[in-house]
Design a protein around this motif. Structure first.
Motif, short mmCIF file in Angstrom:
data_model
loop_
_atom_site.label_atom_id
_atom_site.label_comp_id
_atom_site.label_asym_id
_atom_site.label_seq_id
_atom_site.Cartn_x
_atom_site.Cartn_y
_atom_site.Cartn_z
N HIS A 18 44.23 44.24 32.79
CA HIS A 18 42.89 43.70 33.01
C HIS A 18 42.94 42.48 33.93
O HIS A 18 42.17 42.40 34.91
CB HIS A 18 42.25 43.31 31.68
N TRP A 19 43.86 41.55 33.66
CA TRP A 19 43.88 40.35 34.51
C TRP A 19 44.48 40.63 35.88
O TRP A 19 44.05 40.04 36.88
CB TRP A 19 44.58 39.19 33.82
N SER A 22 41.70 42.31 37.79
CA SER A 22 40.64 41.35 38.10
C SER A 22 41.05 40.42 39.23
O SER A 22 40.23 40.05 40.08
CB SER A 22 40.28 40.54 36.85
N THR A 164 38.95 48.44 40.73
CA THR A 164 37.74 48.05 39.99
C THR A 164 37.56 48.92 38.75
O THR A 164 37.14 48.44 37.69
CB THR A 164 36.51 48.15 40.90
N PHE A 167 39.84 47.68 36.12
CA PHE A 167 39.29 46.44 35.58
C PHE A 167 38.18 46.74 34.56
O PHE A 167 38.16 46.16 33.47
CB PHE A 167 38.73 45.60 36.74
#
Length: 205
Positions: A18-19, A22, A164, A167
């Protein structure tokens, strides 16, 4: 020391993905958000197109190349002619296909935020070039849409879309993990689905 369970390892992987996604998407998402606004209000944003018109005359040896019969009426310009034109004009011809007719060769050279064309008189060797630029906002809007940007930029857009997607999906999994402690999680997610759906069903005709 006890080894961490599968759930803990899985959650650490989700957080890491996730990070990372992102971080990769951050600047791109900001740019796409801004150009989404400028696209939505394109008719309200004034621009002053700038048109540049130039002419040139092919040297005799290159003129002879464009007078030769062509079996393919959509073939690119001869390489030597294209290289000479690249020096004469600010927008390169490249390997674009041209439209060959009995009297003229026409090359369309659109780009993000701009339109350009070139016409070569096959009999006289005279070259006309015109380039219209519509400003930075139009340039950014066309990048957003992938309009006249070429294969490399379209490939980048695909990779950005995948990042994306990672994410968003990892964010959804994190929402699921923390939803038990945050009661408003799913009502807010549902609101994000219902509002655009109602707008489409009730207000778009």
């Amino acid at each position: 020391m006890a080894k961490p369970g599968f759930r803990a390892v899985w959650m650490r992987s989700i957080v890491a993905w996730h990070w990372i996604s992102s971080a990769i998407c951050l600047v791109g998402m900001l740019a796409f958000a801004i150009t989404g606004i400028t696209l939505n209000h394109a008719s309200q944003i004034e621009s002053q197109p700038v048109t540049e018109s130039l002419t040139a005359q092919l040297p005799d040896d290159l003129h002879a190349l464009v007078t030769e019969p062509q079996a393919d009426d959509s073939a690119p310009l001869p390489e030597a002619v294209a290289e000479w034109l690249n020096v004469q004009f600010p927008r390169p011809v490249g390997s674009r296909n041209a439209e060959w007719s009995a009297d003229e060769i026409y090359v369309s050279m659109p780009g993000p935020g701009s339109d350009a064309w070139m016409a070569i008189d096959r009999e006289r060797g005279a070259v006309e070039f015109e380039w219209t630029r519509r400003g930075w906002v139009s340039f950014a809007n066309d990048l957003h849409k992938g309009r006249n940007t070429g294969a490399v930029w379209k490939g980048f857009l695909d990779l950005f879309a995948l990042a994306t997607l990672v994410f968003c999906l990892t964010g959804l999994l994190l929402l699921y993990e923390h939803a038990r402690r945050r009661r408003m999680t799913w009502p807010l997610v549902g609101l994000g689905v219902v509002i655009p759906l109602l707008l489409v069903l009730l207000l778009i005709h």
